[in-house]
Design an enzyme around this catalytic site. Sequence first.
Site, PDB file in Angstrom:
ATOM      1  N   ALA A 160     -12.562 -27.790  15.081  1.00 49.78           N
ATOM      2  CA  ALA A 160     -12.070 -29.158  14.911  1.00 49.78           C
ATOM      3  C   ALA A 160     -13.149 -30.164  15.296  1.00 49.78           C
ATOM      4  O   ALA A 160     -13.344 -31.184  14.617  1.00 49.78           O
ATOM      5  CB  ALA A 160     -10.813 -29.370  15.748  1.00 49.78           C
ATOM      6  N   ARG A 196       0.844  -1.205   0.000  1.00 43.23           N
ATOM      7  CA  ARG A 196       0.000   0.000   0.000  1.00 43.23           C
ATOM      8  C   ARG A 196       0.878   1.254   0.000  1.00 43.23           C
ATOM      9  O   ARG A 196       0.627   2.205  -0.753  1.00 43.23           O
ATOM     10  CB  ARG A 196      -0.906  -0.010   1.232  1.00 43.23           C
ATOM     11  CG  ARG A 196      -1.851   1.182   1.311  1.00 43.23           C
ATOM     12  CD  ARG A 196      -2.753   1.086   2.529  1.00 43.23           C
ATOM     13  NE  ARG A 196      -3.762   2.133   2.527  1.00 43.23           N
ATOM     14  CZ  ARG A 196      -3.570   3.355   3.009  1.00 43.23           C
ATOM     15  NH1 ARG A 196      -2.393   3.693   3.530  1.00 43.23           N
ATOM     16  NH2 ARG A 196      -4.545   4.253   2.973  1.00 43.23           N
ATOM     17  N   GLU A 217      -5.432 -17.939   5.366  1.00 41.32           N
ATOM     18  CA  GLU A 217      -6.583 -17.504   4.568  1.00 41.32           C
ATOM     19  C   GLU A 217      -6.598 -15.991   4.427  1.00 41.32           C
ATOM     20  O   GLU A 217      -6.469 -15.266   5.414  1.00 41.32           O
ATOM     21  CB  GLU A 217      -7.895 -17.953   5.223  1.00 41.32           C
ATOM     22  CG  GLU A 217      -9.137 -17.518   4.439  1.00 41.32           C
ATOM     23  CD  GLU A 217     -10.435 -17.839   5.159  1.00 41.32           C
ATOM     24  OE1 GLU A 217     -11.223 -18.623   4.621  1.00 41.32           O
ATOM     25  OE2 GLU A 217     -10.651 -17.300   6.265  1.00 41.32           O
TER      26      GLU A 217
END
Length: 264
Positions: free
Chosen positions: A57, A28, A140
């Site tokens: 889990a 950025r 992720e």
Amino acid sequence: MAIKQWKSFLAPYEQAVEELKVKFRSMRKEFRRRNEYSPIEFVTGRVKEISSILEKANKFNIPMDRLQYEMEDIAGLRIMCQFVDDIEKVVELIRKRKDMQIMYEKDYVKNVKQSGYRSYHIIIKYPVNMAEGQQEILAEFQIRTLAMNFWATIEHSLNYKYKQQIPENIRKKLKSAADSAFQLDEQMLEIKDEIKDAQKLFEVKSDIISNIINNILTLISLGKIAESTRYQIQLNKLIEEGEVWELNNLLFSIQRDVEKFREL
């Protein structure tokens, strides 16, 4: 797994999150240094809490010795964008990187979830250099607009409160709010160029004003109190209503005086 084992297990995830935050925040800054528009507005990251890991889990029947292979979001990064079309630009930036491997992508912007959830998910494999050697972890990315993020944060809180069983009347209002948020994103996209121009003008004026203030402080350090006060009064008049050219003229004048007084 004992607390000591958990700390050891989570250490590479914590390091990965910190490294990735620095890398994407630097991207950025690089756009800004080149005087270009950045599709990245801001970046956040977190490592899943132990309680959340255990809960997930248990829900998906993931054995403890398979966590690092089957749980993809222990390390999570969120990249927020101003506009919907910035999301694809960020996705392309990630695809071009050589320091991570994309495992798969999920486009919940085009394929919106039934709840109204919108976001773009990318699962990556990322190498972390630990004291005992390199370790690859899964992480992720969630890439979304500010409006999408606001909605998702509210939905997450309600899911936590109702243990994933949000009452139907609230669920309907949430879905309606999600649609409204996306309409807002689309409307902002229609005036994107105007918004970018306004933001650029604000940045330019801010930079000039900062330079003027620094030069006023220099005059004070040179003992030129009367001159610094005069320039401060002129600056105060221009801060709200002044045009860029007027601020530039003021900056030129004060820089000329600073150079003159330094030579005395």
